[in-house]
Write a protein that holds these residues in place. Structure first.
Motif, mmCIF file in Angstrom:
data_model
loop_
_atom_site.group_PDB
_atom_site.id
_atom_site.type_symbol
_atom_site.label_atom_id
_atom_site.label_comp_id
_atom_site.label_asym_id
_atom_site.label_seq_id
_atom_site.Cartn_x
_atom_site.Cartn_y
_atom_site.Cartn_z
ATOM 1 N N SER A 193 16.939 8.293 6.774
ATOM 2 C CA SER A 193 16.352 7.041 6.263
ATOM 3 C C SER A 193 15.422 6.403 7.285
ATOM 4 C CB SER A 193 17.468 6.064 5.881
ATOM 5 O OG SER A 193 18.265 6.594 4.842
ATOM 6 N N GLU A 194 15.819 6.429 8.566
ATOM 7 C CA GLU A 194 14.955 5.856 9.610
ATOM 8 C C GLU A 194 13.645 6.642 9.715
ATOM 9 O OE1 GLU A 194 18.437 4.077 12.588
ATOM 10 O OE2 GLU A 194 17.522 6.045 12.977
ATOM 11 N N GLN A 195 13.750 7.956 9.664
ATOM 12 C CA GLN A 195 12.543 8.782 9.737
ATOM 13 C C GLN A 195 11.664 8.583 8.508
ATOM 14 O OE1 GLN A 195 13.301 12.975 9.826
ATOM 15 N NE2 GLN A 195 11.176 13.533 10.231
ATOM 16 N N ASN A 196 12.292 8.520 7.343
ATOM 17 C CA ASN A 196 11.526 8.328 6.113
ATOM 18 C C ASN A 196 10.828 6.968 6.099
ATOM 19 O OD1 ASN A 196 12.301 10.819 5.197
ATOM 20 N ND2 ASN A 196 13.935 10.051 3.865
ATOM 21 N N LEU A 197 11.512 5.931 6.623
ATOM 22 C CA LEU A 197 10.901 4.605 6.668
ATOM 23 C C LEU A 197 9.709 4.592 7.622
ATOM 24 C CD1 LEU A 197 10.835 1.628 5.890
ATOM 25 C CD2 LEU A 197 12.543 1.190 7.688
ATOM 26 N N ALA A 198 9.889 5.238 8.784
ATOM 27 C CA ALA A 198 8.773 5.293 9.727
ATOM 28 C C ALA A 198 7.585 6.041 9.131
ATOM 29 C CB ALA A 198 9.233 5.965 11.023
ATOM 30 N N ASN A 199 7.840 7.149 8.471
ATOM 31 C CA ASN A 199 6.760 7.914 7.848
ATOM 32 C C ASN A 199 6.128 7.146 6.701
ATOM 33 O OD1 ASN A 199 7.172 10.043 9.597
ATOM 34 N ND2 ASN A 199 8.459 11.198 8.188
ATOM 35 N N ASN A 223 5.928 3.858 6.358
ATOM 36 C CA ASN A 223 5.078 2.799 6.923
ATOM 37 C C ASN A 223 3.754 3.380 7.435
ATOM 38 O OD1 ASN A 223 6.644 0.466 6.501
ATOM 39 N ND2 ASN A 223 7.972 0.987 8.240
ATOM 40 N N LYS A 224 3.848 4.517 8.102
ATOM 41 C CA LYS A 224 2.653 5.150 8.645
ATOM 42 C C LYS A 224 1.691 5.563 7.521
ATOM 43 C CE LYS A 224 1.198 9.219 11.295
ATOM 44 N NZ LYS A 224 1.655 10.425 12.023
ATOM 45 N N LEU A 225 2.237 6.191 6.498
ATOM 46 C CA LEU A 225 1.407 6.646 5.385
ATOM 47 C C LEU A 225 0.811 5.474 4.606
ATOM 48 C CD1 LEU A 225 3.600 9.602 4.053
ATOM 49 C CD2 LEU A 225 1.465 9.762 5.345
ATOM 50 N N TYR A 226 1.585 4.401 4.506
ATOM 51 C CA TYR A 226 1.092 3.236 3.769
ATOM 52 C C TYR A 226 -0.069 2.581 4.510
ATOM 53 C CZ TYR A 226 1.000 -1.320 1.465
ATOM 54 O OH TYR A 226 0.599 -2.459 0.796
ATOM 55 N N GLU A 227 0.022 2.512 5.839
ATOM 56 C CA GLU A 227 -1.067 1.933 6.611
ATOM 57 C C GLU A 227 -2.333 2.789 6.496
ATOM 58 O OE1 GLU A 227 -1.131 -0.984 8.032
ATOM 59 O OE2 GLU A 227 0.954 -1.341 7.387
ATOM 60 N N VAL A 228 -2.161 4.111 6.545
ATOM 61 C CA VAL A 228 -3.315 4.998 6.380
ATOM 62 C C VAL A 228 -3.896 4.870 4.979
ATOM 63 C CG1 VAL A 228 -4.048 7.418 6.322
ATOM 64 C CG2 VAL A 228 -2.485 6.626 8.113
ATOM 65 N N ASN A 286 11.637 1.462 -0.996
ATOM 66 C CA ASN A 286 12.796 2.335 -1.270
ATOM 67 C C ASN A 286 13.413 2.843 0.025
ATOM 68 O OD1 ASN A 286 12.547 2.074 -4.049
ATOM 69 N ND2 ASN A 286 11.223 3.893 -4.258
ATOM 70 N N ALA A 287 12.565 3.147 1.015
ATOM 71 C CA ALA A 287 13.076 3.627 2.300
ATOM 72 C C ALA A 287 13.874 2.542 3.011
ATOM 73 C CB ALA A 287 11.921 4.090 3.183
ATOM 74 N N LYS A 288 13.421 1.286 2.924
ATOM 75 C CA LYS A 288 14.167 0.173 3.523
ATOM 76 C C LYS A 288 15.527 -0.003 2.839
ATOM 77 C CE LYS A 288 10.208 -2.580 5.131
ATOM 78 N NZ LYS A 288 9.461 -3.855 4.964
#
Length: 492
Positions: free
Chosen positions: A204-210, A212-217, A241-243
């Motif tokens: 979940s932590e990895q998915n949330l980080a990814n 956020n990264k993809l959303y910013e891009v 959903n990741a949060k």
């Protein structure tokens, strides 16, 4: 070769240094959890108490076979009353009693397991002091007497106990070893629950980080018109959903951690970090070999033997109750006098022979009916034992097949986990350059998460099947030795 249970205490003492560190995060391996559970868990305490109960029951049975010394005494028996006494002409009068009586008997009693009777060596002394009239004192002694009490046709319970009780105690010892292995199985269940919960938190932590990264891009790409509004909203939804998933998994992780700490009797303030087992024993098991070990060691085989003996005993008991004949015999010497010394002089014969008979004349078939009931119960027991044996063998065969297959399943799951991670990382890079859609990216993320969870589950089943086989066979397949214990030290 030292037995595993003797070494267990040394392992725990060696591991105490790991628990002496300040409270906080600490790594815990599967072996450490198993070691602690076998010593500190409530389940282990229950198994130990059941063994102690069986041990003292067996000690009590053995004591019944040994001679026993007893003292029976009346100290004193004082009477000052009127009692009804018959006269020579058949009439009754009230006569006054005013005396003091003291008596004692010392006996050595021995049960005779071969015949079911009992033999006693007795010596006794009785003192009577008249407190009215001439106030005489009288002594009566039986310096030595040999007494036999022997049932003629009744069931010999002592002989049956000699057949049943040793089997019962062996069954209890095997059941203790199996219960200890079952403690290990319970530990594995909770440990891998914690391991999976921790993996879900990491995912979940990895998915949330990814996310956020993809959303910013994606926001930057949307401004340049490279992706649609729908894809941008989907990526934002992925962040939410990741949060949510991270919050749920963190809560579940804390709950399972609390369960493991409680089971292992650890401090509530200590945060556990489960370590994924990195090595497993590679082996293939033969069903016939496993079955032979289970029949030789498992409490189930002893349980069947004991229940068969108990059913046979009930039939023998019912047949023995058809008629009852008991013989009582005592031979010895006796003497009397006004002083103690006189009571041991001029001794005379003191013998008693008595045969008691109880035969049913008309009982409307009640005793015969009890024999038929006992025989029917024995037949029912035999049918149940046969069915249970078939089910035991069948379940053991299935378990061996599952274990032998599980290593292949584990290798497949481990390789799938590695591939799924690589595929997801590749899809992230591909998505960033606009080559795949959010649906493809989400699908690869789901497959990655599922592959990781399946890898942990397959590892759990490997250890679960392995320790299930250990509990059923009481055999350590990794070291090719039996599982045993010094029971005399354990129960004391």
């Amino acid at each position: 070769m030292k037995k595993q249970f003797i070494l267990l205490l040394g392992v725990v003492m060696a591991s105490t240094s790991m628990f002496a560190q300040p409270l906080g995060k600490r790594a815990i391996t599967l072996d450490e959890a198993i070691t602690l559970a076998r010593v500190q868990s409530v389940d282990a305490a229950v198994a130990l108490n059941e063994l102690k109960r069986a041990y003292w029951e067996f000690r009590t049975y053995k004591a019944d076979l040994l001679p026993e010394m007893n003292l029976n005494a009346t100290l004193p028996n004082y009477k000052n009353r009127y009692s009804l006494y018959p006269q020579d002409d058949g009439s009754y009068l009230f006569n006054k009693e005013n005396n003091l009586q003291i008596d004692g008997e010392l006996s050595i009693d021995q049960n005779i397991w071969l015949t079911g009777g009992s033999l006693s060596l007795n010596t006794s002394l009785e003192y009577l002091k008249q407190l009215d009239g001439n106030k005489r004192s009288n002594y009566m002694s039986i310096p030595v007497a040999l007494t036999l009490n022997q049932p003629i046709f009744g069931v010999n319970k002592i002989k049956w106990n000699r057949r049943i009780e040793p089997v019962r105690y062996k069954e209890a010892k095997a059941a203790f070893l199996s219960a200890t292995e079952n403690v290990t199985i319970n530990t594995i269940n909770i440990f891998f629950d914690l391991l999976l919960a921790k993996a879900n938190v990491n995912i979940s932590e990895q998915n949330l980080a990814n996310a956020n990264k993809l959303y910013e891009v994606a926001k930057a790409k949307r401004k340049m018109g490279q992706i649609s509004e729908n894809d941008l909203l989907q990526l934002k939804l992925n962040v939410l959903n990741a949060k949510s998933s991270l919050t749920d998994n963190q809560s579940n992780y804390k709950s399972v951690m609390f369960k493991l700490r409680t089971f292992l009797s650890l401090d509530d303030n200590q945060e556990l970090e489960p370590v994924l087992p990195d090595t497993i024993p590679a082996m293939k098991l033969s069903y016939n070999d496993v079955l032979d070990k289970a029949i030789s060691n498992n409490s189930f085989a002893l349980n069947i033997q004991r229940r068969q003996l108990e059913a046979d005993y009930e039939v023998a008991k019912a047949k023995g109750d058809l008629r009852q004949i008991t013989m009582y015999a005592q031979v010895g010497l006796t003497g009397k006098g006004s002083v103690i010394n006189e009571s041991y002089r001029g001794l005379k014969d003191n013998s008693v022979i008595e045969v008691g008979v109880k035969l049913p004349i008309l009982d409307w078939g009640k005793r015969r009916g009890k024999v038929k009931v006992a025989q029917s119960n024995r037949e029912v027991t035999q049918s149940k034992l046969k069915k249970e044996s078939m089910e035991f063998n069948q379940n053991l065969f299935i378990l061996v097949e599952q274990f032998n297959n599980q290593r292949d399943q584990l290798d497949i799951a481990q390789e799938s986990d590695t591939i799924a991670i690589k595929r997801y990382n590749t899809n992230v890079e591909t998505f960033l350059i606009g080559k795949i859609s959010t649906l493809d990216l989400n699908d690869s993320q789901i497959k990655k998460d599922e592959a990781r969870q399946k890898h942990i589950n397959e590892l759990f089943y490997y250890w679960y099947y392995y320790y299930r086989l250990r509990s059923l066979t009481l055999w350590d397949f990794a070291h090719n030795t039996n599982i045993d214990a010094d029971f005399e030290k354990i129960v004391k």
